[in-house]
Design a protein around this motif. Structure first.
Motif, PDB file in Angstrom:
ATOM      1  N   GLU A 253      69.591 -64.177   7.112  1.00  0.00           N
ATOM      2  CA  GLU A 253      70.759 -63.343   7.512  1.00  0.00           C
ATOM      3  C   GLU A 253      71.201 -62.591   5.970  1.00  0.00           C
ATOM      4  N   ARG A 254      71.539 -63.275   4.896  1.00  0.00           N
ATOM      5  CA  ARG A 254      71.745 -62.675   3.519  1.00  0.00           C
ATOM      6  C   ARG A 254      70.797 -61.431   3.144  1.00  0.00           C
ATOM      7  N   ASN A 255      69.642 -61.659   3.437  1.00  0.00           N
ATOM      8  CA  ASN A 255      68.411 -60.672   3.023  1.00  0.00           C
ATOM      9  C   ASN A 255      68.603 -59.515   3.785  1.00  0.00           C
ATOM     10  N   ARG A 256      68.826 -59.730   5.361  1.00  0.00           N
ATOM     11  CA  ARG A 256      68.861 -58.809   6.184  1.00  0.00           C
ATOM     12  C   ARG A 256      70.020 -57.797   5.954  1.00  0.00           C
ATOM     13  N   LEU A 257      71.186 -58.231   5.531  1.00  0.00           N
ATOM     14  CA  LEU A 257      72.288 -57.594   5.086  1.00  0.00           C
ATOM     15  C   LEU A 257      71.959 -56.775   3.762  1.00  0.00           C
ATOM     16  N   MET A 258      71.463 -57.405   2.996  1.00  0.00           N
ATOM     17  CA  MET A 258      70.891 -57.007   1.585  1.00  0.00           C
ATOM     18  C   MET A 258      70.166 -55.697   1.626  1.00  0.00           C
ATOM     19  N   MET A 259      69.122 -55.904   3.010  1.00  0.00           N
ATOM     20  CA  MET A 259      68.347 -54.628   3.222  1.00  0.00           C
ATOM     21  C   MET A 259      69.069 -53.590   3.695  1.00  0.00           C
ATOM     22  N   VAL A 260      69.798 -53.898   4.698  1.00  0.00           N
ATOM     23  CA  VAL A 260      70.625 -52.509   5.456  1.00  0.00           C
ATOM     24  C   VAL A 260      71.658 -52.025   4.373  1.00  0.00           C
ATOM     25  N   ALA A 261      71.932 -52.858   3.403  1.00  0.00           N
ATOM     26  CA  ALA A 261      72.957 -52.152   2.602  1.00  0.00           C
ATOM     27  C   ALA A 261      72.551 -51.220   1.527  1.00  0.00           C
ATOM     28  N   THR A 262      71.082 -51.508   1.384  1.00  0.00           N
ATOM     29  CA  THR A 262      70.477 -50.842   0.179  1.00  0.00           C
ATOM     30  C   THR A 262      69.465 -49.603   0.701  1.00  0.00           C
ATOM     31  N   LEU A 263      69.085 -49.981   1.795  1.00  0.00           N
ATOM     32  CA  LEU A 263      68.085 -48.986   2.525  1.00  0.00           C
ATOM     33  C   LEU A 263      68.655 -47.900   3.522  1.00  0.00           C
ATOM     34  N   TRP A 264      69.757 -48.277   4.409  1.00  0.00           N
ATOM     35  CA  TRP A 264      70.202 -47.304   5.217  1.00  0.00           C
ATOM     36  C   TRP A 264      70.806 -46.251   4.471  1.00  0.00           C
ATOM     37  N   SER A 265      71.067 -44.947   5.034  1.00  0.00           N
ATOM     38  CA  SER A 265      71.710 -43.949   4.414  1.00  0.00           C
ATOM     39  C   SER A 265      73.084 -44.093   4.480  1.00  0.00           C
ATOM     40  N   THR A 266      73.793 -43.617   3.753  1.00  0.00           N
ATOM     41  CA  THR A 266      75.360 -43.503   3.849  1.00  0.00           C
ATOM     42  C   THR A 266      75.797 -43.062   5.293  1.00  0.00           C
ATOM     43  N   ARG A 267      75.108 -41.986   5.937  1.00  0.00           N
ATOM     44  CA  ARG A 267      75.488 -41.565   7.204  1.00  0.00           C
ATOM     45  C   ARG A 267      75.215 -42.586   8.277  1.00  0.00           C
ATOM     46  N   ALA A 268      73.954 -43.328   8.000  1.00  0.00           N
ATOM     47  CA  ALA A 268      73.597 -44.266   9.005  1.00  0.00           C
ATOM     48  C   ALA A 268      74.354 -45.438   9.065  1.00  0.00           C
ATOM     49  N   LEU A 269      74.817 -46.011   7.765  1.00  0.00           N
ATOM     50  CA  LEU A 269      75.996 -47.072   7.676  1.00  0.00           C
ATOM     51  C   LEU A 269      77.356 -46.535   8.438  1.00  0.00           C
ATOM     52  N   ILE A 270      77.859 -45.384   8.228  1.00  0.00           N
ATOM     53  CA  ILE A 270      79.002 -44.773   8.889  1.00  0.00           C
ATOM     54  C   ILE A 270      78.681 -45.104  10.568  1.00  0.00           C
ATOM     55  N   VAL A 271      77.673 -44.394  10.845  1.00  0.00           N
ATOM     56  CA  VAL A 271      77.346 -44.308  12.226  1.00  0.00           C
ATOM     57  C   VAL A 271      77.319 -45.439  13.049  1.00  0.00           C
ATOM     58  N   LEU A 272      76.498 -46.853  12.400  1.00  0.00           N
ATOM     59  CA  LEU A 272      76.026 -47.793  12.810  1.00  0.00           C
ATOM     60  C   LEU A 272      77.096 -48.604  12.436  1.00  0.00           C
ATOM     61  N   GLY A 273      78.245 -48.459  11.589  1.00  0.00           N
ATOM     62  CA  GLY A 273      79.259 -49.266  11.337  1.00  0.00           C
ATOM     63  C   GLY A 273      79.980 -50.062  12.240  1.00  0.00           C
ATOM     64  N   PRO A 274      80.328 -49.544  13.442  1.00  0.00           N
ATOM     65  CA  PRO A 274      80.886 -50.464  14.574  1.00  0.00           C
ATOM     66  C   PRO A 274      79.971 -51.438  15.195  1.00  0.00           C
ATOM     67  N   LEU A 275      78.838 -50.968  15.360  1.00  0.00           N
ATOM     68  CA  LEU A 275      77.750 -51.877  16.035  1.00  0.00           C
ATOM     69  C   LEU A 275      77.629 -52.905  14.944  1.00  0.00           C
ATOM     70  N   LEU A 276      77.369 -52.603  13.548  1.00  0.00           N
ATOM     71  CA  LEU A 276      77.074 -53.764  12.564  1.00  0.00           C
ATOM     72  C   LEU A 276      78.259 -54.829  12.586  1.00  0.00           C
TER      73      LEU A 276
END
Length: 365
Positions: A253-276
């Protein structure tokens, strides 16, 4: 230089200079692949694994075994025939750090990572090297099979969900393909990478320690324009035992979040924010019910304490990316496998809802 001599009354003779002979030999010589095997705690299959690697055909092997804290008796079972090097870092570096150390001790054109509980077929490394030699290819994995039932797949490439979850693709199914195919993430159980690709990607981020690092490396490879692949006829027999414990779930779980936080683009993090956010709340509840809630919260705390590393890592990864998010994120799936959720009804419901969300959201990443 080739010198042609015509002795009187005899046919011409061809003499090839030492330089030309050496060049011809280099062209026909088998590729040299450096192999890294990690040994940690109980390793009952280590000797068999080493023997199978050294018996590889069609390639020359340089083998490094990294002792991450293996039982002495398991290391002693490996014949001391001088055909591999043993590295002793003095502490457990984890899968990520141990592989980095092992690869760093090699200077071969190709590097392979092989789990200590895998047994390779003789032609496996040759096939993987052949595929990995293509300029548009990054990590190339073997068809990882269940050792006790070699006709069944352990992993034929690991799917990656849009929230970063990943699992063994094709688990317990039969392989019918004979040609290489693209995968979202290549399993680190048996994988070959060109040295130039490994160096360009910087190897593993050692902070992952164990789990998800192979997925993260594969996605970064896709981000740089190098495809991850599987060769279904290159077989690695894996003595697979699936287990879950609190420490493993913490790292996953820790590493999954680290991967998403570093690899996903800013726009992707915003768009997927509610789902995340919804997924985090559901997973936290699942962790509490499952008895590893403290470890889930410990993962959040680790990420907060290491936020400087995450920021630096994110800047580095995003700066190196050459493929737009619309291209590489098309590899991600909105569908969870039943092995992740457990309940068929919950799997269907979750997939229906996330699939609908992703159909709209993916236009904006």
């Amino acid at each position: 230089m080739i010198i042609i001599a015509s002795p009187e009354g005899g046919p011409p003779r061809f003499h090839v200079s030492a330089e030309v002979a050496a060049a011809a030999e280099a062209v026909s010589a088998p590729a040299i692949v450096g192999v890294v095997v990690l040994a940690w705690q109980n390793e009952p299959w280590l000797a068999t694994c080493v023997d199978s690697i050294l018996a590889s055909t069609g390639v020359r092997v340089e083998l490094v075994v990294v002792d991450n804290g293996c039982r002495p008796e398991d290391l002693a079972a490996v014949p001391d025939h001088g055909r591999f090097r043993l590295l002793r870092p003095g502490r457990n570096l984890g899968f990520a750090g141990g592989c980095n150390l092992g690869v760093g001790a090699l200077s071969t054109e190709f590097v392979a990572l092989v789990n200590s509980d895998c047994v390779l077929c003789p032609d496996t490394l040759r096939q993987l090297v052949s595929e990995a030699s293509r300029p548009d290819i990054g990590p190339v994995m073997a068809s990882v099979r269940i050792a006790d039932s070699p006709e069944l797949i352990n992993s034929a490439g690991n799917p990656v969900h849009i929230v970063g979850l990943s699992w063994a693709g094709g688990l317990y199914t039969r392989e019918s393909r004979s040609s290489s195919f693209d995968v979202t993430a290549a399993s680190g159980a048996c994988v070959v990478v060109r040295r130039s690709v490994w160096t360009a990607l910087g190897g593993f981020d050692a902070e992952y320690f164990a789990y998800v690092e192979d997925t993260e490396l594969s996605l970064r490879s896709w981000q740089r324009g190098w495809a991850a692949r599987c060769v279904p006829t290159a077989i690695a027999l894996h003595h697979y035992e699936f287990s879950r414990n609190a420490t493993k779930m913490y790292l996953l779980e820790r590493n999954r979040l680290m991967m998403v936080a570093t690899l996903w683009s800013t726009r992707a993090l915003i768009v997927l924010g509610p789902l995340l956010l919804v997924v985090e709340l559901l997973l936290a509840g699942h962790a509490v019910i499952g008895g590893w809630g403290r470890h889930k919260f410990r993962g959040w705390w680790w990420l907060w304490k290491h936020r400087a590393h995450l920021r630096a890592r994110r800047r580095e990864v995003q700066a190196q990316r050459t493929e737009p998010s619309t291209v590489w994120m098309a590899l991600l799936t909105p569908d969870l496998d039943r092995q992740v959720v457990g309940s068929p009804a919950l799997t269907w419901l979750a997939n229906m809802m996330v699939r609908t969300y992703w159909q709209v959201a993916r236009r904006f990443v």
